[in-house]
Design a protein around this motif. Structure first.
Motif, PDB file in Angstrom:
ATOM      1  N   GLN A 112       0.818  -1.205   0.000  1.00 23.54           N
ATOM      2  CA  GLN A 112       0.000   0.000   0.000  1.00 23.54           C
ATOM      3  C   GLN A 112       0.859   1.265   0.000  1.00 23.54           C
ATOM      4  O   GLN A 112       2.047   1.232   0.345  1.00 23.54           O
TER       5      GLN A 112
ATOM      6  N   GLY B 146      -0.314   7.078   2.075  1.00 24.94           N
ATOM      7  CA  GLY B 146      -1.756   6.912   2.223  1.00 24.94           C
ATOM      8  C   GLY B 146      -2.550   7.660   1.170  1.00 24.94           C
ATOM      9  O   GLY B 146      -3.780   7.600   1.161  1.00 24.94           O
TER      10      GLY B 146
ATOM     11  N   TYR C 240      -3.867   8.271  -2.616  1.00 28.77           N
ATOM     12  CA  TYR C 240      -4.097   7.580  -3.877  1.00 28.77           C
ATOM     13  C   TYR C 240      -4.672   8.539  -4.923  1.00 28.77           C
ATOM     14  O   TYR C 240      -5.325   8.115  -5.871  1.00 28.77           O
TER      15      TYR C 240
ATOM     16  N   ASP D  34      -8.957  -0.448   1.166  1.00 23.66           N
ATOM     17  CA  ASP D  34      -8.550   0.945   1.356  1.00 23.66           C
ATOM     18  C   ASP D  34      -8.029   1.541   0.057  1.00 23.66           C
ATOM     19  O   ASP D  34      -8.360   2.677  -0.299  1.00 23.66           O
TER      20      ASP D  34
ATOM     21  N   LEU E 293     -11.033   2.067  -2.319  1.00 21.09           N
ATOM     22  CA  LEU E 293     -11.900   3.154  -1.886  1.00 21.09           C
ATOM     23  C   LEU E 293     -11.255   4.514  -2.166  1.00 21.09           C
ATOM     24  O   LEU E 293     -11.880   5.402  -2.754  1.00 21.09           O
ATOM     25  N   LYS E 294      -9.991   4.669  -1.777  1.00 23.22           N
ATOM     26  CA  LYS E 294      -9.329   5.958  -1.954  1.00 23.22           C
ATOM     27  C   LYS E 294      -9.052   6.260  -3.423  1.00 23.22           C
ATOM     28  O   LYS E 294      -9.103   7.420  -3.846  1.00 23.22           O
TER      29      LYS E 294
ATOM     30  N   PRO F 210     -17.276   1.782   2.638  1.00 25.45           N
ATOM     31  CA  PRO F 210     -16.649   0.677   3.367  1.00 25.45           C
ATOM     32  C   PRO F 210     -17.605  -0.471   3.644  1.00 25.45           C
ATOM     33  O   PRO F 210     -17.215  -1.641   3.583  1.00 25.45           O
TER      34      PRO F 210
ATOM     35  N   TYR G  77      -5.338  -4.690   2.759  1.00 24.76           N
ATOM     36  CA  TYR G  77      -5.379  -3.267   2.408  1.00 24.76           C
ATOM     37  C   TYR G  77      -6.013  -2.987   1.049  1.00 24.76           C
ATOM     38  O   TYR G  77      -6.082  -1.820   0.624  1.00 24.76           O
TER      39      TYR G  77
END
Length: 325
Positions: free
Chosen positions: A95, A99, A101, A229, A232-233, A177, A226
């Protein structure tokens, strides 16, 4: 969108994914696959779309490594020395360290990879979200780019379509989520079948071994914890770009690019509207825009030979014109 290469090669047994390795790029680690390069081959880098991976490019990389792709009358004399990257959080890349993206953050990571490798400028090839990423990179770092090939690029289009609407819903706070957790309870076999239906014109052409690989890969990466995440991002980042206006928007980026560009749309793409071909032709300064019949969202998987032929034609035209003033 993630699927391994499958159709259009005429092979009874599909070739395996190209080997690769983890490469440290700044604070991130990226998994990069590469093909053996022929003498005189020019460097190329492939960037996948949302939920995708470097394995999306297996068959196209195989075709492009042959001088002129086996197609008479055009191409690069030594073929292309292709690499394909797993973006942070996808495929075999860990990932994102930061954090982030966002499209700009992903473009910066790809740019650092090119710089660090010393291979630039490169022929950039991107699908879907990968097309958006390399469009931004080409606009901001033109010295890293020889040509640009965009396959069903995720450039802003606010007209409603069923499959993109599902992606947008996932970006809603709290709901996204929950939807991802709910989807995770569905057997991998069913999710892969749905994915193939969404991105292929005819999913029945996908070789059974490719389907099995896809199921196993989905189960593997979900076990890392991960993927949700990253999905989603990344989806949130795409929606943000679709809503961006004025300076800094992706269509403004497109209009600023001087490099030769090939834009490929699929006639039966359920995610990217092929009608955007008109806007692409008007926006890019030096664009060859192609609509492939009976093709979905992943032309490099469905029709790698045709994609290669269009790339050779674009590169031959660019070479014949010489450097742009």
């Amino acid at each position: 969108m993630k699927t391994t290469s499958a159709a259009g090669t005429g092979q009874a047994t599909p070739i395996p994914p190209w080997p690769g390795e983890l490469v440290t790029v700044g604070a991130d680690e990226l998994f990069v696959r590469r093909v053996p390069a022929a003498p005189g081959a020019e460097p190329a880098l492939c960037v996948h779309g949302l939920g995708g991976a470097s394995t999306n490019w297996t068959d196209l990389m195989d075709v492009l490594r042959t001088p002129a792709g086996g197609v008479a009358g055009g191409g690069v004399a030594g073929g292309l020395a292709c690499e394909a990257v797993d973006l942070p959080g996808f495929g075999r890349s860990p990932q994102s360290h930061s954090g982030s993206y966002s499209i700009s953050a992903q473009a910066a990571v790809v740019g650092r990879l090119i710089e660090q490798s010393g291979r630039g400028p490169v022929h950039l090839i991107g699908n879907s979200m990968g097309g958006a990423i390399i469009t931004r990179l080409a606009a901001r770092r033109p010295e890293l780019v020889r040509t640009l090939t965009l396959i069903s690029p995720a450039l802003p289009d606010l007209r409603p379509r069923p499959v993109p609407a599902r992606v947008t819903v996932v970006t809603v706070p709290a709901l996204g989520p929950w939807l991802l957790r709910r989807a995770g309870k569905t057997p991998a076999e069913k999710r892969v079948a749905l994915l193939l239906r969404d991105v292929y014109y005819d999913p029945s052409v996908v070789h059974p071994s490719r389907v099995a690989e896809e199921i196993a890969e989905l189960q593997r990466i979900e076990g890392l914890g991960y993927l949700g995440d990253a999905l989603l991002k990344s989806a949130q980042a795409l929606v943000a770009e679709y809503l961006r206006r004025g300076p800094g928007s992706l269509w403004r980026d497109a209009a600023s690019i001087d490099a030769s560009v090939l834009v490929i749309y699929g006639s039966h793409d359920r995610l990217v509207n092929s009608k955007m071909a008109v806007r692409a032709a008007r926006s890019f300064r030096d664009a060859r825009v192609v609509l492939l019949p009976r093709t979905g969202h992943v032309a490099m998987l469905e029709r790698p030979g045709q994609v290669a032929r269009e790339m050779w034609a674009m590169m031959s035209d660019a070479a014949a014109r010489g450097p742009q003033a």
